[in-house]
Motif scaffolding. Sequence first.
Motif, PDB file in Angstrom:
ATOM      1  N   LEU A 114     -27.393   1.649  -9.903  1.00 22.10           N
ATOM      2  CA  LEU A 114     -27.518   2.437 -11.137  1.00 22.10           C
ATOM      3  C   LEU A 114     -26.612   3.661 -11.095  1.00 22.10           C
ATOM      4  N   TYR A 115     -26.660   4.414  -9.994  1.00 19.08           N
ATOM      5  CA  TYR A 115     -25.833   5.618  -9.863  1.00 19.08           C
ATOM      6  C   TYR A 115     -24.345   5.274  -9.808  1.00 19.08           C
ATOM      7  N   LEU A 116     -24.025   4.200  -9.107  1.00 23.81           N
ATOM      8  CA  LEU A 116     -22.626   3.793  -9.007  1.00 23.81           C
ATOM      9  C   LEU A 116     -22.084   3.381 -10.373  1.00 23.81           C
ATOM     10  N   THR A 117     -22.859   2.603 -11.110  1.00 25.19           N
ATOM     11  CA  THR A 117     -22.418   2.142 -12.430  1.00 25.19           C
ATOM     12  C   THR A 117     -22.280   3.299 -13.403  1.00 25.19           C
ATOM     13  N   LYS A 118     -23.129   4.281 -13.284  1.00 25.20           N
ATOM     14  CA  LYS A 118     -23.053   5.465 -14.154  1.00 25.20           C
ATOM     15  C   LYS A 118     -21.710   6.173 -13.976  1.00 25.20           C
ATOM     16  N   THR A 119     -21.273   6.337 -12.725  1.00 19.79           N
ATOM     17  CA  THR A 119     -19.974   6.961 -12.457  1.00 19.79           C
ATOM     18  C   THR A 119     -18.830   6.086 -12.973  1.00 19.79           C
TER      19      THR A 119
END
Length: 423
Positions: free
Chosen positions: A343-348
């Motif tokens: 989730l955090y990686l995709t947000k970036t």
Amino acid sequence: MQRRLIEKSVYKKLPDTLKSLTDLFDGREKDIVLLSSLGVLSNCIPNVFGIYDGDTVYPHLYVIIIAPPASGKGVMNNSRILIEKIHDKILNDSKIENSVCEQDKKKNKDNTEPCPNLQVKILPANISNAEMYNFLGSSQHGVLIMESEADTMSNMLNNDWSNYSDVLRKAFHHEPLSISRKIDKMYEDIKEPKLSMVISGTPDQLKPLIKSRENGLFSRFIIYNFDEVSDFKDVFALKTRDNKVVFKTIGEEIFNLYGSLIAIEKPIEFSFTKSQQKKFLDRIRPIRNDIINNHSEAFISNLHRHGLVLFRIAMILTVLRNKETMNEQTNIICSNQDFITALYLTKTLLRHSQFTFNTIDNGVLSIQDEEILDSLNQQFSRKDAIESGSKKGIPKRTVDDKLAQWRRKKAIRKVKKGTYKKL
């Protein structure tokens, strides 16, 4: 303007396989190694699938790194080592099978059956449309296109005989592909094409590759975009000596994982928990509303496909974390740790995609951009722009992106640090 690095919390929660690789690098190089490794490994996980929006999907990803020359993006090539042993075995086995077939045909003149197509795991980008169909058709578990110069593929897409852009778009979703050519006596019918891509190039190389942000190919890519030129690093540093050794060691582990997954009788289903499904929707829906209200609605397709990218990244992380016992599984559930990491990686990555999306246009400002600029004085500061943006609910980071875009579109020029003038 500096684009965001991947958050440190992502690296802390990675499976050991990826942690071993990324710990060798810092800064942009660390991010490039993570993303290129995910792209390569997405083609090393056969017989694992998930159900997304009612469709069967596999882990395959498209990754593109966009940066100036001498920016350090060359570390991407290390990731190729992870799949080379798999490629060598598939290619050598295929050559032997083909040779046996040819020998048999020489002995038995009545045998008119064509010999099987050559099989590979790594596919060059400089191939014809027909060759692309042949290799995709002969590969049961997919192929990887890996190119360090994006214009190698751009040149192919500009020719009638090698324009496989439609193949790339369909293969991302495993949509059926078929081709029939009477002259070549060729017919291919591929039910579930599987393709991964890892490409790097300069901003100028991106333009001919993705001519339009609306053509569908752009939205299928994980895009990582930055414009800093790296310092001249210590090329004699001791720690760099063992980099390839680590990649080869991990490559052995991936080779064994691939072999164990190939051998299983029934494919393994990956899925989110009910709680993760709810959190996924709770995070994606507000982003969609923000895009509609504050950005170009044409970017919506990028958001939708990044939802699928998130699902696929979580699938890869889960397999890597459980690689020792994968051949004992009938299904695997995503851990909360891997879900949050994805989730955090995709947000970036979505921010990098949005920034790049905004650079591929005709130079026309959006209505929202015009309203913000109209509210500013002829000469204004970054602080003024941020204050004007905040009145419209626009975050500071987005305003910084807009300032960079306005400069490229010749709407403003930089007078000095933090000060701009409208043109």
